[in-house]
Design an enzyme around this catalytic site. Structure first.
Site, short mmCIF file in Angstrom:
data_model
loop_
_atom_site.label_atom_id
_atom_site.label_comp_id
_atom_site.label_asym_id
_atom_site.label_seq_id
_atom_site.Cartn_x
_atom_site.Cartn_y
_atom_site.Cartn_z
N GLY A 376 35.15 26.17 -40.06
CA GLY A 376 34.63 25.34 -38.99
C GLY A 376 35.33 25.67 -37.70
O GLY A 376 36.37 26.32 -37.69
N GLY A 378 36.15 23.84 -33.78
CA GLY A 378 36.03 22.64 -32.98
C GLY A 378 36.80 22.79 -31.70
O GLY A 378 37.21 23.89 -31.33
N GLY A 381 40.25 24.55 -32.11
CA GLY A 381 40.43 25.90 -32.63
C GLY A 381 39.57 26.16 -33.84
O GLY A 381 38.76 25.35 -34.25
N ASP A 494 42.24 11.34 -32.99
CA ASP A 494 40.91 11.96 -33.06
C ASP A 494 40.26 11.62 -34.40
O ASP A 494 39.83 12.49 -35.14
CB ASP A 494 41.04 13.46 -32.87
CG ASP A 494 39.70 14.10 -32.52
OD1 ASP A 494 38.74 13.35 -32.24
OD2 ASP A 494 39.60 15.33 -32.55
#
Ligand SMILES: *[C@@H]1O[C@H](CO)[C@@H](O)[C@H](O)[C@H]1NC(C)=O
Ligand SMILES: *[C@@H]1O[C@H](CO)[C@@H](O)[C@H](O)[C@H]1NC(C)=O
Ligand SMILES: *[C@@H]1O[C@H](CO)[C@@H](O)[C@H](O)[C@H]1NC(C)=O
Ligand SMILES: *[C@@H]1O[C@H](CO)[C@@H](O)[C@H](O)[C@H]1NC(C)=O
Ligand SMILES: *[C@@H]1O[C@H](CO)[C@@H](O)[C@H](O)[C@H]1NC(C)=O
Ligand SMILES: *[C@@H]1O[C@H](CO)[C@@H](O)[C@H](O)[C@H]1NC(C)=O
Ligand SMILES: *[C@@H]1O[C@H](CO)[C@@H](O)[C@H](O)[C@H]1NC(C)=O
Ligand SMILES: *[C@@H]1O[C@H](CO)[C@@H](O)[C@H](O)[C@H]1NC(C)=O
Ligand SMILES: *[C@@H]1O[C@H](CO)[C@@H](O)[C@H](O)[C@H]1NC(C)=O
Ligand SMILES: *[C@@H]1O[C@H](CO)[C@@H](O)[C@H](O)[C@H]1NC(C)=O
Ligand SMILES: *[C@@H]1O[C@H](CO)[C@@H](O)[C@H](O)[C@H]1NC(C)=O
Ligand SMILES: *[C@@H]1O[C@H](CO)[C@@H](O)[C@H](O)[C@H]1NC(C)=O
Length: 690
Positions: A376, A378, A381, A494
């Protein structure tokens, strides 16, 4: 740097370059064979008169006798000329060839059985035996070898060898008079005889004497050479090698400033003339920095011609230097990224749980950051799936560059994270600080993110309420733990469904926290947050720029909302308009339209109470003022209660169904479930009674 220096020397050394570049230089006249057998025949020599410089000397013309395999080059001459050529050197002006061996063999009554006297006539040829490279050598017991000539001056020299028995000396003994002897020869010898004087053999064991002019180092004494006629038959079948200096004998180097003579042999540009060292005449040589055949037009070729070699060497050097510089930079980055502090800290706290990997390890683990391995990407990074040497699967996060102020915090964070051991928090296994971007190595969680399970994967895949509650509870516990249970408060900063991972038993693993948690929220981070987590952002933080534990609570409230509505934090409504899930939910809740918002899949009469209470909890978490929100610990406790309540309700109405088997196909997973499993029957009885 040492390597670089060595390489530099290597690069500027002309000798080295020349020998590297000598692979394809012309040696013979165009159209002429440059070899006979495996022996190179360079001009002025040549096979046949048309290919040789016969105008300079007819003896430069050789023949190639191909009755031999490989064929052998021969000097055209009579038996007085050493004939078979072994090799020709332009650079040193030498030719090696096989010369004759003189011998005398005696009968038992001391009469001569057979003899041979080598007469060597080189007058008219370009050859003169080299004084330094040859010796007169005689072999035998009471043998006297003599070399004598009269050109240009009368000349005789020789040596005497004596022995009484075959065992008087040993194999390999030097030729100093016992079994064999040797003497230097004079220069300028063109015509000479090698004689064995007519002494008779006094020893029956040694019937034959030998004498020859031979290359220094070729002959080594062997006792068997005294027996029979073995020396000629076994060791000198083709003769004894003799090294001759050759030169362009007719002529001399033109004096400086004079016109070159008509037959001048040094025809190549970038060549020069050298006077012969043995006998009259001269040789040619290529100038410094050039190589090839100075006797051919254009024969001396610049070493630059072999630019490829130089260029590739230069490239090699540059690459090497870059690598050295790169290594220095890496060390620098390591320091900048707090690697030293980390090491010190780890040593003082005896943290041995964290792996410190090199950039090389990471590259290996991720197949050099192969795109196939991207899990993934984001705002912070890329995340790669990696395989360590011990086959352990890991997730490797390549963070964005962190500025100087934050490096220390980054390291502190890593130290804290390395000590966190909570079953619902993704474990930090290691890091790599060698590169400009720090990289973190986490345990690999196989089943992806909660976000994907809720929104991306097969939307029709049902997720029962109890599983959602389990995920919510576990996530809340993890956040409560980092907020309060560790020595130092860590704020996630987050929280979102993308940062909650699910293992293959659907246990929640909170991930990606810490990277910004302890950092003051400067402008950059602020922008980053908006980019990464629009829809989860605490409005208070948005205004105050101040991250608190209640910001995490707000964001978690949004995650809870996702769990009960199965809608994204920013979603498209029926009119294709972007809506904020939290905003819409708050409105709907206040308008008593809760049931319109909830995921229809989990709406179930028996779970009404639970869902209502969940919605209330969400509302509580989404309170505009941080102070009004519950702590993460309270959220976790309430979720745990709701989970129990839901289970009780379920077991009451459907006592046969074993609800908690959802926890995992391969058996019980967390301690709560184990407990409930074990108490199921008892509980049921108790519930019914009450
Ligand atoms: C030398 O060059 C010729 C053409 O000029 C080529 O045919 C030959 O293969 C080359 N030999 C080597 C060893 O490179
Ligand atoms: C030529 O070949 C022979 C054997 O085939 C070998 O002994 C000799 O060293 C070779 N000479 C050169 C100059 O390669
Ligand atoms: C080649 O050598 C063989 C054997 O020494 C000899 O008989 C023959 O005459 C030679 N041929 C040439 C062309 O020199
Ligand atoms: C051959 O030998 C004779 C002496 O026997 C000599 O005069 C003559 O020059 C020699 N020929 C060559 C080509 O060497
Ligand atoms: C030609 O030059 C090389 C290299 O400079 C040297 O080794 C060699 O002895 C020279 N040859 C002669 C005949 O001077
Ligand atoms: C030496 O011996 C040989 C035979 O072995 C013989 O022919 C010869 O005549 C003898 N010579 C003397 C001087 O005895
Ligand atoms: C060599 O032997 C021959 C007879 O075969 C003889 O005529 C000659 O004189 C001998 N030479 C020497 C140096 O002994
Ligand atoms: C020389 O020595 C060897 C053993 O080293 C022996 O066999 C041989 O008989 C000896 N020869 C003489 C002539 O003494
Ligand atoms: C050996 O040399 C002597 C002179 O020293 C001479 O008289 C005699 O004839 C020579 N023997 C042979 C076979 O040449
Ligand atoms: C040697 O050179 C001279 C003049 O330089 C010439 O007359 C003579 O023919 C040459 N000899 C040979 C064998 O080339
Ligand atoms: C060799 O010959 C050359 C020319 O013929 C002469 O200058 C030189 O002195 C001679 N060298 C010796 C050692 O005889
Ligand atoms: C989780 O992974 C296992 C295999 O690792 C797979 O069988 C299962 O379907 C996955 N579950 C989800 C919810 O993706």
């Amino acid at each position: 740097m040492k390597e670089a220096l060595v390489l530099l020397v290597f690069l500027i050394s002309p000798v080295r370059v020349r020998s590297t570049a000598s692979s394809n230089l012309t040696v013979s006249l165009p159209g002429c064979p440059d070899k006979c057998g495996n022996i190179s025949i360079p001009y002025p020599f040549g096979i046949g008169t048309d290919c040789a410089a016969t105008s300079l000397n007819p003896f430069f013309a050789l023949t190639c006798n191909d009755t031999f395999q490989p064929p052998r080059p021969m000097i055209i001459g009579n038996s007085s000329t050493p004939r078979e050529v072994i090799d020709i050197s332009l650079e040193h002006g030498e030719v090696r060839s096989y010369g004759p061996v003189s011998y005398s063999c005696f009968r038992a009554n001391n009469t001569i059985l057979e003899n041979y006297t080598a007469e060597i006539i080189l007058d008219g040829t370009p050859f003169i035996p080299s004084t330094t490279r040859n010796r007169l050598t005689a072999i035998g017991c009471s043998a006297m070898g003599v070399i004598g000539g009269s050109n240009p001056n009368p000349y005789v020299t020789g040596c005497f060898s004596y022995c009484q028995g075959i065992n008087d000396t040993e194999d390999g003994a030097p030729c100093t008079g016992m079994g064999c002897c040797e003497a230097p020869i004079s220069s300028n010898l063109t015509d000479f005889l090698v004689i064995l004087s007519n002494l008779s053999s006094v020893w029956n064991f040694n019937p034959c004497f030998y004498a020859m002019v031979v290359e220094v180092g070729w002959y080594s004494f062997r006792k068997q050479d005294l027996v029979g006629h073995r020396f000629i038959n076994e060791r000198a079948t083709r003769g004894a090698p003799i090294v001759s200096d050759w030169a362009i004998r007719n002529g001399s180097c033109p004096k400086e400033g004079t016109i070159e003579p008509k037959d001048y042999a040094c025809v190549s540009t970038n060549s020069y003339c050298v006077s012969a060292s043995n006998g009259p005449g001269y040789l040619c040589n290529c100038s410094e920095g050039y190589e090839g055949n100075p006797y051919l037009r254009g024969g001396c070729q610049g070493v630059c011609l072999s630019a490829l070699v130089v260029v590739s060497l230069a490239c090699f050097l540059v690459m090497k230097l870059q690598r050295i510089r790169h290594r220095k930079e890496k060390d620098e980055y390591f320091k900048q990224n707090g690697g030293l502090k980390l090491y010190d800290e780890m040593r003082s706290r005896q943290v041995d749980t964290i792996l410190v990997l090199t950039e090389k390890d990471i590259k290996k683990a991720t197949d050099n950051y192969s795109m196939d391995r991207v899990l993934g990407c984001g705002g912070r990074g890329m995340v790669y799936r990696g395989t360590l040497d011990n086959n352990e699967e890991v997730a490797i996060k390549k963070s964005k560059t962190i500025d100087d102020d934050c490096r220390e915090e980054f390291v502190n964070e890593m130290i804290i994270l390395s000590q966190i051991n909570h079953r619902n928090i993704v474990r930090l296994l290691g890091c790599c600080l060698e590169v400009d971007v720090p990289m973190l190595v986490y345990e690999f969680i196989p089943n992806g993110t909660l976000y994907d399970s809720l929104h991306n994967n097969d939307q029709t895949l049902p997720i029962p309420l109890d599983l959602r509650l389990k995920i919510a509870t576990q996530s809340a516990e993890a956040l409560a733990y980092i907020h309060s249970s560790t020595s130092r408060t860590i704020l996630h900063g987050d929280v979102k469904s993308l940062n909650i991972l699910l293992d293959n038993e659907c246990n929640a693993k909170v991930s990606d926290f810490g990277a910004s948690a302890l950092k003051p929220l400067d402008k950059n981070d602020f922008i980053m947050l908006i980019q990464g987590t629009l829809g989860y952002l605490d409005p208070e933080t948005f205004v105050s720029h101040h991250l608190t534990d209640k910001s995490d609570v707000y964001s978690f409230g949004v995650v809870l909302l996702e769990l009960i509505t199965r809608k994204r934090a920013i979603y498209m409504d029926d009119f294709n308009e972007q809506k904020s899930l939290s905003h819409t939910f708050v409105l709907m809740f206040q308008q008593n339209k809760l049931w319109d918002m909830l995921d229809s899949e989990i709406i179930d009469d028996e779970d009404m109470v639970v869902l209502e209470k969940l919605a209330e909890l969400v509302m509580h978490c989404l309170s505009p003022r941080g102070d009004d929100r519950p702590t993460m610990k309270e959220v976790a406790e309430r979720l745990l209660m709701l989970k129990r309540l839901q289970m009780q309700l379920a077991t009451k109405t459907k006592p046969i169904r074993v609800r908690y088997s959802h926890g995992g196909p391969s058996g019980p997973v967390d301690s709560d479930e184990i407990r409930y499993h074990g108490m199921e029957t008892t509980k049921l009885v108790f519930d019914v009674d009450s």
